[in-house]
Scaffold this motif. Sequence first.
Motif, PDB file in Angstrom:
ATOM      1  N   ILE A  29      33.724  42.908  34.958  1.00  0.00           N
ATOM      2  CA  ILE A  29      34.020  42.352  33.643  1.00  0.00           C
ATOM      3  C   ILE A  29      33.075  41.188  33.359  1.00  0.00           C
ATOM      4  N   PRO A  30      32.458  41.136  32.165  1.00  0.00           N
ATOM      5  CA  PRO A  30      31.598  39.996  31.823  1.00  0.00           C
ATOM      6  C   PRO A  30      32.402  38.696  31.791  1.00  0.00           C
ATOM      7  N   THR A  31      31.711  37.582  31.984  1.00  0.00           N
ATOM      8  CA  THR A  31      32.327  36.262  31.905  1.00  0.00           C
ATOM      9  C   THR A  31      31.912  35.634  30.576  1.00  0.00           C
ATOM     10  N   ASP A  32      32.906  35.287  29.753  1.00  0.00           N
ATOM     11  CA  ASP A  32      32.650  34.755  28.418  1.00  0.00           C
ATOM     12  C   ASP A  32      33.057  33.292  28.308  1.00  0.00           C
ATOM     13  N   ALA A  59      13.192  33.024  31.493  1.00  0.00           N
ATOM     14  CA  ALA A  59      14.154  33.150  30.403  1.00  0.00           C
ATOM     15  C   ALA A  59      13.458  33.493  29.089  1.00  0.00           C
ATOM     16  N   THR A  60      14.185  34.220  28.254  1.00  0.00           N
ATOM     17  CA  THR A  60      13.770  34.485  26.881  1.00  0.00           C
ATOM     18  C   THR A  60      14.957  34.138  25.980  1.00  0.00           C
ATOM     19  N   THR A  61      14.759  34.147  24.685  1.00  0.00           N
ATOM     20  CA  THR A  61      15.893  33.882  23.804  1.00  0.00           C
ATOM     21  C   THR A  61      16.863  35.067  23.769  1.00  0.00           C
ATOM     22  N   ARG A  62      16.467  36.198  24.266  1.00  0.00           N
ATOM     23  CA  ARG A  62      17.364  37.360  24.364  1.00  0.00           C
ATOM     24  C   ARG A  62      18.193  37.330  25.645  1.00  0.00           C
ATOM     25  N   LEU A  63      17.580  36.898  26.747  1.00  0.00           N
ATOM     26  CA  LEU A  63      18.266  36.861  28.037  1.00  0.00           C
ATOM     27  C   LEU A  63      17.841  35.584  28.760  1.00  0.00           C
ATOM     28  N   ILE A  74      21.090  33.216  37.354  1.00  0.00           N
ATOM     29  CA  ILE A  74      22.126  34.016  36.722  1.00  0.00           C
ATOM     30  C   ILE A  74      21.712  34.199  35.267  1.00  0.00           C
ATOM     31  N   LYS A  75      21.587  35.449  34.842  1.00  0.00           N
ATOM     32  CA  LYS A  75      21.209  35.772  33.472  1.00  0.00           C
ATOM     33  C   LYS A  75      22.430  35.656  32.563  1.00  0.00           C
ATOM     34  N   TYR A  76      22.193  35.212  31.310  1.00  0.00           N
ATOM     35  CA  TYR A  76      23.290  35.092  30.355  1.00  0.00           C
ATOM     36  C   TYR A  76      22.787  35.222  28.926  1.00  0.00           C
ATOM     37  N   LEU A  77      23.720  35.473  28.013  1.00  0.00           N
ATOM     38  CA  LEU A  77      23.424  35.657  26.593  1.00  0.00           C
ATOM     39  C   LEU A  77      24.030  34.523  25.781  1.00  0.00           C
ATOM     40  N   LEU A  78      23.385  34.178  24.679  1.00  0.00           N
ATOM     41  CA  LEU A  78      23.959  33.289  23.669  1.00  0.00           C
ATOM     42  C   LEU A  78      23.866  34.026  22.340  1.00  0.00           C
ATOM     43  N   THR A  79      25.016  34.206  21.699  1.00  0.00           N
ATOM     44  CA  THR A  79      25.051  34.998  20.482  1.00  0.00           C
ATOM     45  C   THR A  79      25.797  34.268  19.359  1.00  0.00           C
ATOM     46  N   GLN A  80      25.663  34.833  18.150  1.00  0.00           N
ATOM     47  CA  GLN A  80      26.290  34.251  16.967  1.00  0.00           C
ATOM     48  C   GLN A  80      27.672  34.835  16.689  1.00  0.00           C
ATOM     49  N   ASN A  81      28.070  35.861  17.449  1.00  0.00           N
ATOM     50  CA  ASN A  81      29.364  36.495  17.190  1.00  0.00           C
ATOM     51  C   ASN A  81      30.064  36.850  18.504  1.00  0.00           C
ATOM     52  N   GLY A 112      28.859  32.621  24.481  1.00  0.00           N
ATOM     53  CA  GLY A 112      28.096  32.866  25.693  1.00  0.00           C
ATOM     54  C   GLY A 112      28.712  33.973  26.516  1.00  0.00           C
ATOM     55  N   GLN A 113      27.859  34.728  27.203  1.00  0.00           N
ATOM     56  CA  GLN A 113      28.356  35.786  28.082  1.00  0.00           C
ATOM     57  C   GLN A 113      27.429  35.960  29.279  1.00  0.00           C
ATOM     58  N   ILE A 114      28.033  36.025  30.463  1.00  0.00           N
ATOM     59  CA  ILE A 114      27.304  36.371  31.678  1.00  0.00           C
ATOM     60  C   ILE A 114      27.607  37.842  31.962  1.00  0.00           C
ATOM     61  N   PRO A 115      26.573  38.700  31.943  1.00  0.00           N
ATOM     62  CA  PRO A 115      26.812  40.106  32.275  1.00  0.00           C
ATOM     63  C   PRO A 115      27.338  40.256  33.709  1.00  0.00           C
ATOM     64  N   PRO A 116      28.139  41.287  33.957  1.00  0.00           N
ATOM     65  CA  PRO A 116      28.735  41.458  35.284  1.00  0.00           C
ATOM     66  C   PRO A 116      27.745  41.973  36.321  1.00  0.00           C
ATOM     67  N   LYS A 117      28.214  41.921  37.566  1.00  0.00           N
ATOM     68  CA  LYS A 117      27.537  42.549  38.715  1.00  0.00           C
ATOM     69  C   LYS A 117      26.130  42.016  38.981  1.00  0.00           C
ATOM     70  N   GLN A 118      25.923  40.703  38.834  1.00  0.00           N
ATOM     71  CA  GLN A 118      24.629  40.126  39.186  1.00  0.00           C
ATOM     72  C   GLN A 118      24.661  39.745  40.661  1.00  0.00           C
ATOM     73  N   ASN A 119      23.648  40.105  41.367  1.00  0.00           N
ATOM     74  CA  ASN A 119      23.571  39.862  42.808  1.00  0.00           C
ATOM     75  C   ASN A 119      23.045  38.446  43.054  1.00  0.00           C
ATOM     76  N   VAL A 120      23.973  37.480  43.094  1.00  0.00           N
ATOM     77  CA  VAL A 120      23.601  36.076  43.243  1.00  0.00           C
ATOM     78  C   VAL A 120      24.431  35.425  44.339  1.00  0.00           C
ATOM     79  N   GLY A 121      23.871  34.371  44.920  1.00  0.00           N
ATOM     80  CA  GLY A 121      24.566  33.638  45.967  1.00  0.00           C
ATOM     81  C   GLY A 121      25.514  32.589  45.411  1.00  0.00           C
ATOM     82  N   ILE A 122      26.341  32.067  46.294  1.00  0.00           N
ATOM     83  CA  ILE A 122      27.292  31.039  45.880  1.00  0.00           C
ATOM     84  C   ILE A 122      26.553  29.736  45.577  1.00  0.00           C
ATOM     85  N   GLY A 123      27.178  28.909  44.776  1.00  0.00           N
ATOM     86  CA  GLY A 123      26.598  27.623  44.424  1.00  0.00           C
ATOM     87  C   GLY A 123      26.744  27.335  42.955  1.00  0.00           C
ATOM     88  N   SER A 124      26.177  26.223  42.535  1.00  0.00           N
ATOM     89  CA  SER A 124      26.225  25.805  41.135  1.00  0.00           C
ATOM     90  C   SER A 124      24.929  26.189  40.439  1.00  0.00           C
TER      91      SER A 124
END
Length: 135
Positions: A29-32, A59-63, A74-81, A112-124
């Motif tokens: 599930i994505p994180t919003d 980074a790009t303005t799309r991702l 960690i990749k994420y989106l910023l959208t208007q809706n 904002g939305q973080i797409p699911p299933k990103q292979n990342v390590g623990i941390g901030s």
Amino acid sequence: MLVSVSVVGGCTIRATPLIFGLYNPDSSIPTDSTARLYVLCTLNTPYYVTLDQGAGYSATTRLRSMSGPDHSVIKYLLTQNPTHTINWGNVVGIDAQFGVGNGLRQTLVVYGQIPPKQNVGIGSYRDVVNVGIIF
């Protein structure tokens, strides 16, 4: 007696942080999350609100990407809706959000939305996105 004045248009903008909280890379599930932008523009002043790509690696303005430990991102989106179908970027007429000042504070929501299933390590992880206003 002549009395006159010229009114110039002006705008200010203020942003709240966008905090995703906890991200589970094993979840499907994505994180919003959301942030708020507060715009104050002179009555009838047209404006565009822009968000740049942020400071994250590749980074790009799309991702966009938040940087974390050991050069992880960690990749994420910023959208208007809330359905995340209208990107929020920095190109006037394409993906910058348009508005018209009413002389009162207007609230815009950044979704904002973080797409699911990103292979990342623990941390901030964090990023800084520049918010702009063109009027």
